[in-house]
Each structure stands twice: as C-alpha cells, then as structure tokens.
Design an enzyme around this catalytic site. Sequence first.
Site, PDB file in Angstrom:
ATOM      1  N   LYS A 102       0.855  -1.205   0.000  1.00 14.28           N
ATOM      2  CA  LYS A 102       0.000   0.000   0.000  1.00 14.28           C
ATOM      3  C   LYS A 102       0.877   1.236   0.000  1.00 14.28           C
ATOM      4  CE  LYS A 102      -4.020   2.003   0.358  1.00 14.28           C
ATOM      5  NZ  LYS A 102      -3.651   2.805  -0.825  1.00 14.28           N
TER       6      LYS A 102
ATOM      7  N   LYS B 173       4.646   2.366   8.677  1.00 11.69           N
ATOM      8  CA  LYS B 173       3.436   3.126   9.036  1.00 11.69           C
ATOM      9  C   LYS B 173       2.233   2.196   9.205  1.00 11.69           C
ATOM     10  CE  LYS B 173       3.561   7.273   6.768  1.00 11.69           C
ATOM     11  NZ  LYS B 173       3.250   8.289   5.746  1.00 11.69           N
TER      12      LYS B 173
ATOM     13  N   LYS C 265       5.409   1.952  -2.901  1.00 13.80           N
ATOM     14  CA  LYS C 265       5.455   3.339  -3.402  1.00 13.80           C
ATOM     15  C   LYS C 265       5.872   3.316  -4.856  1.00 13.80           C
ATOM     16  CE  LYS C 265       4.953   7.483  -1.509  1.00 13.80           C
ATOM     17  NZ  LYS C 265       4.117   7.770  -0.327  1.00 13.80           N
TER      18      LYS C 265
ATOM     19  N   THR D 132      -4.790  13.129   6.021  1.00 12.80           N
ATOM     20  CA  THR D 132      -3.410  13.247   6.522  1.00 12.80           C
ATOM     21  C   THR D 132      -3.288  14.481   7.417  1.00 12.80           C
ATOM     22  OG1 THR D 132      -2.667  12.246   4.465  1.00 12.80           O
ATOM     23  CG2 THR D 132      -0.976  13.237   5.850  1.00 12.80           C
TER      24      THR D 132
ATOM     25  N   ASN E 141      -1.689  19.964   0.048  1.00 14.26           N
ATOM     26  CA  ASN E 141      -2.789  19.211   0.657  1.00 14.26           C
ATOM     27  C   ASN E 141      -2.596  19.045   2.170  1.00 14.26           C
ATOM     28  OD1 ASN E 141      -3.604  16.421   1.733  1.00 14.26           O
ATOM     29  ND2 ASN E 141      -5.061  16.750   0.092  1.00 14.26           N
TER      30      ASN E 141
ATOM     31  N   SER F 110      -7.209   5.756   3.765  1.00 11.48           N
ATOM     32  CA  SER F 110      -7.205   4.825   2.632  1.00 11.48           C
ATOM     33  C   SER F 110      -7.743   3.457   3.035  1.00 11.48           C
ATOM     34  CB  SER F 110      -5.783   4.651   2.099  1.00 11.48           C
ATOM     35  OG  SER F 110      -5.451   5.730   1.280  1.00 11.48           O
TER      36      SER F 110
HETATM   37  P1  NAD Z   1       1.603  18.893  -2.169  1.00  8.98           P
HETATM   38  O1  NAD Z   1       2.332  18.777  -3.453  1.00  8.98           O
HETATM   39  O2  NAD Z   1       0.120  19.077  -2.168  1.00  8.98           O
HETATM   40  O3  NAD Z   1       2.212  20.124  -1.313  1.00  8.98           O
HETATM   41  C1  NAD Z   1       3.577  20.274  -1.065  1.00  8.98           C
HETATM   42  C2  NAD Z   1       3.812  21.698  -0.576  1.00  8.98           C
HETATM   43  O4  NAD Z   1       5.166  21.814  -0.141  1.00  8.98           O
HETATM   44  C3  NAD Z   1       3.628  22.783  -1.626  1.00  8.98           C
HETATM   45  O5  NAD Z   1       3.069  23.925  -0.984  1.00  8.98           O
HETATM   46  C4  NAD Z   1       5.056  23.113  -2.074  1.00  8.98           C
HETATM   47  O6  NAD Z   1       5.206  24.432  -2.582  1.00  8.98           O
HETATM   48  C5  NAD Z   1       5.761  22.944  -0.753  1.00  8.98           C
HETATM   49  N1  NAD Z   1       7.196  22.718  -0.856  1.00  8.98           N
HETATM   50  C6  NAD Z   1       7.865  21.841  -1.649  1.00  8.98           C
HETATM   51  N2  NAD Z   1       9.186  21.929  -1.418  1.00  8.98           N
HETATM   52  C7  NAD Z   1       9.341  22.858  -0.452  1.00  8.98           C
HETATM   53  C8  NAD Z   1      10.455  23.388   0.236  1.00  8.98           C
HETATM   54  N3  NAD Z   1      11.701  22.963  -0.036  1.00  8.98           N
HETATM   55  N4  NAD Z   1      10.240  24.358   1.178  1.00  8.98           N
HETATM   56  C9  NAD Z   1       8.999  24.784   1.470  1.00  8.98           C
HETATM   57  N5  NAD Z   1       7.909  24.302   0.865  1.00  8.98           N
HETATM   58  C10 NAD Z   1       8.075  23.370  -0.086  1.00  8.98           C
HETATM   59  O7  NAD Z   1       2.033  17.607  -1.331  1.00  8.98           O
HETATM   60  P2  NAD Z   1       1.270  16.958  -0.083  1.00  8.98           P
HETATM   61  O8  NAD Z   1       0.360  15.905  -0.573  1.00  8.98           O
HETATM   62  O9  NAD Z   1       0.753  18.038   0.793  1.00  8.98           O
HETATM   63  O10 NAD Z   1       2.481  16.190   0.629  1.00  8.98           O
HETATM   64  C11 NAD Z   1       3.395  16.864   1.471  1.00  8.98           C
HETATM   65  C12 NAD Z   1       4.230  15.837   2.212  1.00  8.98           C
HETATM   66  O11 NAD Z   1       3.380  14.981   2.966  1.00  8.98           O
HETATM   67  C13 NAD Z   1       5.071  14.891   1.339  1.00  8.98           C
HETATM   68  O12 NAD Z   1       6.239  14.560   2.049  1.00  8.98           O
HETATM   69  C14 NAD Z   1       4.187  13.668   1.211  1.00  8.98           C
HETATM   70  O13 NAD Z   1       4.922  12.496   0.887  1.00  8.98           O
HETATM   71  C15 NAD Z   1       3.616  13.621   2.617  1.00  8.98           C
HETATM   72  N6  NAD Z   1       2.378  12.870   2.755  1.00  8.98           N
HETATM   73  C16 NAD Z   1       1.287  13.179   2.008  1.00  8.98           C
HETATM   74  C17 NAD Z   1       0.119  12.445   2.194  1.00  8.98           C
HETATM   75  C18 NAD Z   1      -1.148  12.801   1.464  1.00  8.98           C
HETATM   76  O14 NAD Z   1      -2.186  12.186   1.763  1.00  8.98           O
HETATM   77  N7  NAD Z   1      -1.148  13.766   0.568  1.00  8.98           N
HETATM   78  C19 NAD Z   1       0.085  11.380   3.107  1.00  8.98           C
HETATM   79  C20 NAD Z   1       1.219  11.113   3.875  1.00  8.98           C
HETATM   80  C21 NAD Z   1       2.363  11.869   3.687  1.00  8.98           C
END
Ligand code: NAD
Length: 417
Positions: free
Chosen positions: A66, A90, A102, A185, A216, A350
Amino acid sequence: MKETLQNFYKDAFAKFDKNFTEQQKFLIENPQKKISFEIPLVKSNGELDVYKGFRVQHNNLNGPFKGGMRFSPDVTMEHCEVLASLMTLKTSLTDLPFGGGKGGVTCNTKKLSNKELSEVVDKLVNAMHTSIGSKIDIPAPDMGTNAEIMKMIFQSYSQIYGYSPGVVTGKPTYMSGLRGRNEATGKGAALIAKWAYEKHFEKIENSKVSIQGFGNVGKFTAKFLSNMGAKIVAVSNSSICLYNEKGIEIEKLLEDLAKIENSSLSRFDNLSKYGEQEKSEKIFEVTSDIFIPAATENTITEDTVKLLAADLIIEAANMPTTHLADKWLKSNNKIIIPDILASAGGVIGSYFEWSQNSQNEQWEKSEVYKKIEKKLSQAWINVTSKKDKKNTYRETCYIIAIEKLVKAMPLSYSESK
Ligand code: NAD
C-alpha cells in the site's frame, strides 16, 4: 534519504534486547520487488517525451502492498524504495491490514494536457496491471497526483478486469472515494500535534504553530489546528513564507485561495491582508511552539534544525528530518513525532476507503472522521504507553512496527541451526 532511513533502522535495532538475524533485518529493510518501465508520450506538439515509471513493493507480510504514486520529474527508484519502506512501518505501527509500497513517474503534470495525462496513466496501468489489485498492491495519491489521477487508474484498470474500485484509494467521492480522505493526513497530523502538545506542554489553544509546505497536507493541518484554537503564525511553500505574529486567519485564507488557480499561496496577490510576506526559508526562524514540516524530504537538516525555536516537531511530511538533525534534536531535548505516526492519517483514511469499497458502502464524513481518530488514537496510546525515557518517539515507533513485522514472518525464518 536512504542513508537516513538505514540509520533510523540501525538506531531502532540497537534498542532491542533480543538479537535479530542479519537475514531478518535484511527482509525488514529491503523491498521484496522493484518494477521499472518506460512511458513514451507523443505530446500534442508532436514532440516525443519518455518518462520513467517505478513501483516498489516493499513488504506484504501484513496485507497488500500500500502506498502512493508520485508524479514528479525528480522521483527516482531510490526515493520509492525509502518511501515504500516507511509505508511498511506506518501500516504496521497503526495496525492496518496492509504492507508498504510506493511508485512514481518522472513527468511534470503541470506541463501535460488532460489528454496527455490520461495517456500517461493508461500506459502506466498497462505496465503495472498484473502487479496491482485490491488484494495485491493498492496505489494512492502522493505529491503530483490527486483524486482525478486515481480515477484514471481505476477506470483504466477496470477496462481490463471489470469494475474494481478497490484497486486504488484516494478516488473522488463521486466515484467510490471516501468522504474525508482528502483531508485525512492533515487531520491526523493536527490530532497528533494536539495530543503531543497537551501531553508534554499545555493546552493546544495556547500554542503557536508554524507549518512548512502549504499543499494538501499543510493546508488541512493548518485548518484543523486553527479550528482547535491553535494560533498559526506562519505557513510557507517553496517560494514564500506568510508570517503573522498574531495568527493568520486560516479559514478565510483558504476560502480566498480556493478561488484562484492551483490554490497557490504564491499566486494570491492580496497576501498582505493576512500577514507579512517573507522568503520561504523564514519559516525556520519564526518563533513558534510547534513546527510542522509538511513539504518534502530532507528539509530539517544539520543547519536548519538549529534555527528552530519550537520544542515540538510534528513530521506531517515523509522523511523531512535527516539523521544528523534528528540526533541534534535528541541531544537538545526537543520532541519530534516521526512521520510514520504523524502522517499516518492518510493511509488510515485509505484503509477505510478500501473497506468501504469491499462492502459497496459510502459513509458520512463525520463517521469517517470518528473512525480515523479512533484508529490513530489507538496507535498514539500504544506508542505513549511503550515509550520510556531511554527512547525517542521515533525509536519507539520503529520498535513497535518492527516487532509486529518480525512476528508476522513465517516461524521457519527464526529457526537457528
Ligand atoms: P503537495 O504537493 O500538495 O504540497 C507540497 C507543498 O510543499 C507545496 O506547498 C510546495 O510548494 C511545498 N514545498 C515543496 N518543497 C518545499 C520546500 N523545499 N520548502 C517549502 N515548501 C516546499 O504535497 P502533499 O500531498 O501536501 O504532501 C506533502 C508531504 O506529505 C510529502 O512529504 C508527502 O509524501 C507527505 N504525505 C502526504 C500524504 C497525502 O495524503 N497527501 C500522506 C502522507 C504523507
């Protein structure tokens, strides 16, 4: 990233009073299968692009693989290996009937038309369909992918196998998705922040919070914490940091952002209504009680960690802290709640989507929220009751997750001659 993960495993294995065999450690740390493929795309301007595609199936001892599919020009097999391993930890820690996986494609979705994107997804499903499925491997959204792309995978896969909503999670709610999955999340990270702050410091209403990353996860974490009464003093993305010592009006800001393209902080030209605009790196220097990395990997480094004023760090992003920064935090008595717990709300969501699909049901959002909170609080209680002064939260979480994985191994794997 790989070295950081290897060090986290090493730290955790050193904390056990029993010895694992090298083979057992190898099986815990390494992926069972790695799939790679090419996706050629003739774009509407006639140019040929070739993207690389990956899927890492890390471990399925506790259930189907997953984990998310990331669409980004920077994604590599090594990235996927590390992130798949984190997913295994996790799902094990939160007691879900899943393993870890992944994947990714090296395309930039912002540069593709809907038609081109749909062709990329069709080719991705063509390359992967024998390796995914609701009982085999279940992809989900990650950076660069969203509910619409999950819908494309679901539809493309269903063309081959018939109606199969359980093949992916994170689908749109009008298409067998889970109400509340989009914010799961962020909801989880906000709950963990509240529980940790109230356990070690004081009421969440008295906290100041800074959040790095306003996609997000960052947006929903900000929204839920602000609703709990916390003061969000700064949020940032890769270009800017919005700062307001008195607290940003998050609900109103999100309403305003929803009206513009990509809902991006950087594209909103009335930011002064909400606070001062600074460079992105300012997020590390803001005075706050809780710092929440919700952006990407390796942002808390040996250098940036020393700038942080917060005593509590909640890893809403995956792998945001390097091993050296983690060691510094430990020796400076700062509390850090690791990604495998703090960002687990998404995979818990999920799980409920997958269960809902298998029963052909669709639950109300309030019911989903309650289910996510209950599942996450069980993991939090388990971690806090097991944690002692010798071990950090990260070490405790790894120990619990690894113990469960070793128990799931066939008995014959632990036989010594
Ligand atoms: P996203 O693409 O929606 O948002 C990422 C944000 O981070 C954007 O605002 C981007 O501009 C910013 N960003 C990127 N690099 C940056 C930096 N160096 N400095 C400051 N800001 C920066 O992604 P997301 O879905 O919100 O995911 C964010 C993190 O959470 C990732 O590590 C992802 O693997 C993790 N995550 C996401 C989910 C999910 O359900 N979406 C679940 C578990 C973990």
